[in-house]
Design a protein around this motif. Structure first.
Motif, PDB file in Angstrom:
ATOM      1  N   VAL A  14      25.088  48.628  42.666  1.00  0.00           N
ATOM      2  CA  VAL A  14      26.524  48.705  42.385  1.00  0.00           C
ATOM      3  C   VAL A  14      27.246  47.493  42.961  1.00  0.00           C
ATOM      4  O   VAL A  14      28.178  46.954  42.347  1.00  0.00           O
ATOM      5  N   SER A  15      26.805  47.031  44.120  1.00  0.00           N
ATOM      6  CA  SER A  15      27.422  45.853  44.728  1.00  0.00           C
ATOM      7  C   SER A  15      27.275  44.633  43.824  1.00  0.00           C
ATOM      8  O   SER A  15      28.218  43.853  43.660  1.00  0.00           O
ATOM      9  N   GLY A  16      26.086  44.456  43.225  1.00  0.00           N
ATOM     10  CA  GLY A  16      25.890  43.333  42.317  1.00  0.00           C
ATOM     11  C   GLY A  16      26.823  43.373  41.129  1.00  0.00           C
ATOM     12  O   GLY A  16      27.366  42.341  40.701  1.00  0.00           O
ATOM     13  N   VAL A  17      27.040  44.573  40.587  1.00  0.00           N
ATOM     14  CA  VAL A  17      27.958  44.728  39.448  1.00  0.00           C
ATOM     15  C   VAL A  17      29.394  44.398  39.856  1.00  0.00           C
ATOM     16  O   VAL A  17      30.131  43.704  39.129  1.00  0.00           O
ATOM     17  N   LEU A  18      29.804  44.867  41.031  1.00  0.00           N
ATOM     18  CA  LEU A  18      31.170  44.602  41.500  1.00  0.00           C
ATOM     19  C   LEU A  18      31.401  43.114  41.755  1.00  0.00           C
ATOM     20  O   LEU A  18      32.462  42.571  41.418  1.00  0.00           O
ATOM     21  N   ILE A  19      30.418  42.450  42.338  1.00  0.00           N
ATOM     22  CA  ILE A  19      30.568  41.021  42.632  1.00  0.00           C
ATOM     23  C   ILE A  19      30.706  40.225  41.343  1.00  0.00           C
ATOM     24  O   ILE A  19      31.634  39.419  41.185  1.00  0.00           O
ATOM     25  N   GLY A  20      29.784  40.440  40.421  1.00  0.00           N
ATOM     26  CA  GLY A  20      29.846  39.702  39.167  1.00  0.00           C
ATOM     27  C   GLY A  20      31.103  40.002  38.374  1.00  0.00           C
ATOM     28  O   GLY A  20      31.770  39.097  37.859  1.00  0.00           O
ATOM     29  N   GLY A  21      31.473  41.283  38.310  1.00  0.00           N
ATOM     30  CA  GLY A  21      32.649  41.668  37.539  1.00  0.00           C
ATOM     31  C   GLY A  21      33.942  41.094  38.092  1.00  0.00           C
ATOM     32  O   GLY A  21      34.816  40.648  37.339  1.00  0.00           O
ATOM     33  N   SER A  22      34.083  41.074  39.416  1.00  0.00           N
ATOM     34  CA  SER A  22      35.328  40.580  40.016  1.00  0.00           C
ATOM     35  C   SER A  22      35.474  39.070  39.824  1.00  0.00           C
ATOM     36  O   SER A  22      36.576  38.570  39.569  1.00  0.00           O
TER      37      SER A  22
END
Length: 446
Positions: free
Chosen positions: A94-102
């Motif tokens: 989930v952290s990877g998704v949040l980093i890329g998305g932001s």
């Protein structure tokens, strides 16, 4: 031939020490450091461009980057509880998704404040949580090869300087700051793939673990008893809340003198280190060098980190005359000297070699702090210690890291800023000496 066989046997033991789960933790830490350094240093490389694009002051853009890293530190407080609840696999993915998305969303921002909000609220906390849970994972699964495992994981930060800084500069020249944000977001999203490989089972923490308050049938009372009943319920509620926070965040560590000395030492070092992160490129440019030359020195800094990540483990194991605290002291003193000498480094080659030496000792310090925390408090407490230090580190960054940029805006030079950084860094050496003295009086595995 015998030496070769002995070396092969040593390598096999290192790989067997951590097991599959431990080495997945090393992979996660490696990837997490690439994202952390790539994001912060990438923003620092973009600092002049963002300043010009949004017509902002140097201190304001620098402060935005500092707040981003502060959010990484704040989130450390919640890393261990999140790991216990959901497991490392879910947290890192989930952290990877949040980093890329932001970061991708930031490429569409129309103001500096929108970028700051997106990165601070989503990317920063995700990076901080990933860093803590993967380091905790390594601490729990490695014993004899702990320093080597942390060093190999720390290679990610070294490679980030060698690869991500020039790559960010290339993106900036070719696609502008919006394209750079978009591409970095796509690259950093791969952290989620790394998280998907981690199959360590989640350790769910049931609320039944916490002390419950027995609710007895209220007796029929009159007079003073009627007033005591609400007070009793309020007191019981407060005890329940205190018990929850105490067990979730392990706040009993706050009563340890060793914890506060480590907190002070790490905070001082990290503030100065982050200030260097943010202001090294502008500082080098202010001495008359081009952005390309300044970025090259950052790459050299990253190259200097590479041998440290590989050699510090064997050095600690094979030179028993210098223990972990000794190596830590050498690194801290060396960096004090660097900050104090920086104003007098005005030609290319001295700056070049100083960046290499600074990089070597930065990588060494980064992993030795974890080793010393594990030596004093144990591997199971690493996440809790880092989590409790996080809020203090975050606040100190917010209230201090705009000063170098502000000094430059006022004086037009970073000379005073780096001199002050050297003086403040000396306080971390004092904290280390006090910690060593305390541990010798009350040995606890240091």
């Amino acid at each position: 031939m015998g030496y070769l066989l002995k070396s092969v046997d040593s390598v096999v033991k290192i790989f067997e020490d951590g097991g599959r789960i431990g080495w997945l933790g090393v992979l996660g830490l490696f990837s997490g450091w690439i994202v952390w350094i790539g994001m912060i240093k990438g923003l620092a490389v973009m600092l002049p461009t963002l300043q010009e694009q949004f017509n902002a002051s140097t201190w304001l853009v620098g402060w935005m980057i500092a707040i981003t890293e502060a959010s990484m530190e704040f989130s450390a407080l919640f890393a261990s509880p999140l790991r216990d609840k959901f497991g490392v696999r879910v947290v890192v993915t989930v952290s990877g998704v949040l980093i890329g998305g932001s970061l991708i969303a930031s490429s569409f921002a129309s103001s500096l404040y929108q970028i700051a909000i997106l990165i601070t609220l989503f990317a920063g906390p995700a990076v901080g949580v990933t860093s803590v849970v993967t380091r905790e994972m390594i601490g729990r699964h490695f014993r004899e090869s702990l320093t080597i495992a942390l060093g190999l994981g720390g290679l990610g930060s070294s490679l980030a300087f060698v690869t991500m800084v020039p790559l960010t500069q290339f993106f900036l020249d070719a696609y502008g700051w919006r394209g750079t944000m978009l591409l970095l977001g796509a690259i950093f999203s791969h952290l989620g793939v790394c998280g998907a490989l981690m199959k360590e089972p989640a350790v769910t923490r049931s609320y039944d673990e916490y002390q419950t308050v027995d609710v007895l049938e209220e007796p029929a009372v009159t007079g003073e008893g009627e007033a005591d009943a609400p007070n009793s319920r309020c007191h019981s509620c407060l005890e329940t809340v205190h018990s929850f926070f105490s067990k979730t965040f392990n706040i009993s560590l706050l009563s340890s003198t060793s914890f506060w000395l480590i907190c002070l030492m790490m905070n001082i070092w990290m503030i100065m280190y982050t200030a260097w992160f943010i202001y090294f490129v502008p500082n080098t440019i202010s001495k008359g060098f081009s952005l390309k030359e300044a970025s090259t020195c950052v790459v050299i800094y990253g190259i200097g980190r590479l041998p440290a990540s590989v050699t510090i483990g064997p050095l600690v194991r094979n030179i028993p005359a210098i223990n972990n605290s000794g190596w830590l002291g050498i690194g801290l003193v060396t960096q004090c000297i660097y900050y104090l000498l920086d104003p007098w480094l005005i030609t290319y080659w001295p700056i070049f070699w100083a960046a290499f030496i600074y990089g070597y000792f930065s990588a060494m310090l980064l992993l030795l702090f974890d080793v010393i925390v594990i030596g004093i408090f144990g591997a199971d407490q690493l996440g809790s210690v880092l989590g409790l230090i996080g809020p203090f580190a975050g606040l100190s960054r917010i209230f201090s890291l705009y000063f170098p940029g502000l000094i430059y805006d006022i004086l037009g030079s970073y000379t005073l800023a780096f001199t002050v950084m050297g003086g403040v860094q000396c306080l971390s050496v004092v904290a280390l000496l006090l910690l060593v003295w305390l541990q010798r009086r009350h040995p606890s595995g240091f």
